[in-house]
Design an enzyme around this catalytic site. Structure first.
Site, PDB file in Angstrom:
ATOM      1  N   ASN A 267      43.254  43.990  27.453  1.00  0.00           N
ATOM      2  CA  ASN A 267      43.375  43.347  28.779  1.00  0.00           C
ATOM      3  C   ASN A 267      44.404  41.881  28.808  1.00  0.00           C
ATOM      4  OD1 ASN A 267      42.616  41.803  31.348  1.00  0.00           O
ATOM      5  ND2 ASN A 267      41.341  43.858  31.940  1.00  0.00           N
TER       6      ASN A 267
ATOM      7  N   HIS B 234      44.119  37.824  32.003  1.00  0.00           N
ATOM      8  CA  HIS B 234      43.600  36.197  32.038  1.00  0.00           C
ATOM      9  C   HIS B 234      45.109  35.550  31.519  1.00  0.00           C
ATOM     10  CE1 HIS B 234      40.194  35.980  33.601  1.00  0.00           C
ATOM     11  NE2 HIS B 234      39.919  36.653  33.311  1.00  0.00           N
TER      12      HIS B 234
ATOM     13  N   HIS C 167      44.334  44.306  35.861  1.00  0.00           N
ATOM     14  CA  HIS C 167      43.165  44.559  37.183  1.00  0.00           C
ATOM     15  C   HIS C 167      44.046  44.204  38.104  1.00  0.00           C
ATOM     16  CE1 HIS C 167      39.143  44.059  39.395  1.00  0.00           C
ATOM     17  NE2 HIS C 167      39.982  44.721  40.441  1.00  0.00           N
TER      18      HIS C 167
ATOM     19  N   ARG D  87      44.145  42.769  41.436  1.00  0.00           N
ATOM     20  CA  ARG D  87      43.618  42.775  42.771  1.00  0.00           C
ATOM     21  C   ARG D  87      44.230  43.065  43.866  1.00  0.00           C
ATOM     22  NH1 ARG D  87      38.533  40.977  42.627  1.00  0.00           N
ATOM     23  NH2 ARG D  87      37.415  40.777  40.260  1.00  0.00           N
TER      24      ARG D  87
ATOM     25  N   ARG E 108      45.954  37.616  42.683  1.00  0.00           N
ATOM     26  CA  ARG E 108      45.029  36.737  42.527  1.00  0.00           C
ATOM     27  C   ARG E 108      45.502  36.477  40.508  1.00  0.00           C
ATOM     28  NH1 ARG E 108      38.499  36.414  41.576  1.00  0.00           N
ATOM     29  NH2 ARG E 108      38.988  37.165  43.382  1.00  0.00           N
TER      30      ARG E 108
ATOM     31  N   GLU F 141      42.636  48.922  35.900  1.00  0.00           N
ATOM     32  CA  GLU F 141      41.225  49.271  37.365  1.00  0.00           C
ATOM     33  C   GLU F 141      41.623  48.174  38.442  1.00  0.00           C
ATOM     34  OE1 GLU F 141      38.778  46.904  33.370  1.00  0.00           O
ATOM     35  OE2 GLU F 141      39.239  45.537  35.300  1.00  0.00           O
TER      36      GLU F 141
ATOM     37  N   THR G 276      34.381  40.556  38.298  1.00  0.00           N
ATOM     38  CA  THR G 276      33.835  41.151  38.677  1.00  0.00           C
ATOM     39  C   THR G 276      32.220  41.219  38.397  1.00  0.00           C
ATOM     40  OG1 THR G 276      35.206  43.051  38.036  1.00  0.00           O
ATOM     41  CG2 THR G 276      33.153  43.831  38.846  1.00  0.00           C
TER      42      THR G 276
ATOM     43  N   GLU H 107      32.848  53.589  32.352  1.00  0.00           N
ATOM     44  CA  GLU H 107      33.078  52.649  31.667  1.00  0.00           C
ATOM     45  C   GLU H 107      31.913  51.563  32.090  1.00  0.00           C
ATOM     46  OE1 GLU H 107      34.915  48.302  31.032  1.00  0.00           O
ATOM     47  OE2 GLU H 107      36.249  49.571  31.689  1.00  0.00           O
TER      48      GLU H 107
ATOM     49  N   HIS I 132      33.184  44.426  29.211  1.00  0.00           N
ATOM     50  CA  HIS I 132      32.866  43.466  30.610  1.00  0.00           C
ATOM     51  C   HIS I 132      32.121  42.236  29.420  1.00  0.00           C
ATOM     52  CE1 HIS I 132      33.391  41.033  34.545  1.00  0.00           C
ATOM     53  NE2 HIS I 132      31.964  40.734  34.469  1.00  0.00           N
TER      54      HIS I 132
END
Length: 238
Positions: free
Chosen positions: A7, A10, A43, A45, A49, A70, A101, A151, A191
């Protein structure tokens, strides 16, 4: 052998802190693939963000492995998914105020709205994963919705691992994974997973894929993206 989807959200978080062009999550994804990632997760969003629409579209055009999107189960994201065509969509709960999340999708409470949403994605050739807590009832409902897989939310496990005494959470995950697999669902986990707490989960053979991001991106600050991904890939894939 389990797969590793990296992922890169970030990486985009750092970029958006200055609303600049660097660091680029698309470039990070390229390096992750070179280092052995089996897939890339982002993801998108609703508040944009971190990952932007541009990132998603460029990733679809450039990555050679599997793209996992995601997303919240809302019309806007459904339209984007159908247009872009990720290999897999993982439906997650989303709350604007959250840092990350906070829990699994309320599969039971949203059953009636999720069913046609999932059907639309699958009709577009997109495999659908549901991000859910390690709960037997939620897994059974996921199967009833026609999802391709789940998941399992490993956040509670990761928190208990930090404090010690995570055996009960590990058992819950193992039970949930066994049930999901027996129902014909693909089983993924993600996660809060890092270079230490992912190791006990590898004993749960039903888990066939891991989505890991923050810990890899954090490690990459010190050692670089390729080295961080290689280290995680060695752990996950043996």
């Amino acid at each position: 052998m389990p797969t590793l989807s990296v992922n890169v959200d970030h990486v985009a978080t750092v970029r958006q802190a200055r609303l600049d062009t660097e660091p680029d999550p698309v470039a990070a994804a390229y390096l992750a693939e070179l280092a052995g990632a089996d897939g890339i997760t982002v993801h998108l969003r609703e508040d944009r963000r971190h990952i932007q629409d541009r990132d998603l579209r460029l990733l679809r055009e450039t990555i050679k492995t599997e793209l996992n999107l995601e997303m919240a189960a809302v019309d806007e994201m459904g339209d984007i998914a159908v247009e872009v065509g990720p290999d897999m969509a993982t439906l997650v709960p989303e709350r604007r105020a959250e840092l990350t999340t906070e829990g699994g999708l309320d599969v039971d409470g949203r059953f009636d709205s999720l069913k046609p949403f999932i059907a639309r994605l699958r009709d577009a050739g997109i495999r659908v994963n549901l991000f859910i807590d390690a709960d037997r009832a939620m897994i059974e409902r996921a199967r009833a919705l026609g999802a391709d897989g789940v998941e399992i939310h490993t956040g509670p496990y990761a928190e208990r691992f930090r404090r010690g005494g995570h055996a009960d959470e590990l058992e819950r995950i193992a039970d949930a994974a066994a049930l999901a697999s027996s129902l014909g669902l693909a089983v993924h986990a993600g996660h809060g997973l890092d270079f230490r707490n992912v190791r006990p989960l590898l004993a749960v053979r039903e888990i066939t894929g891991y989505a890991i991001g923050f810990s890899i991106v954090a490690r990459s600050i010190y050692v670089g993206m390729e080295a961080a991904v290689r280290e995680m890939a060695r752990i996950v894939k043996g």
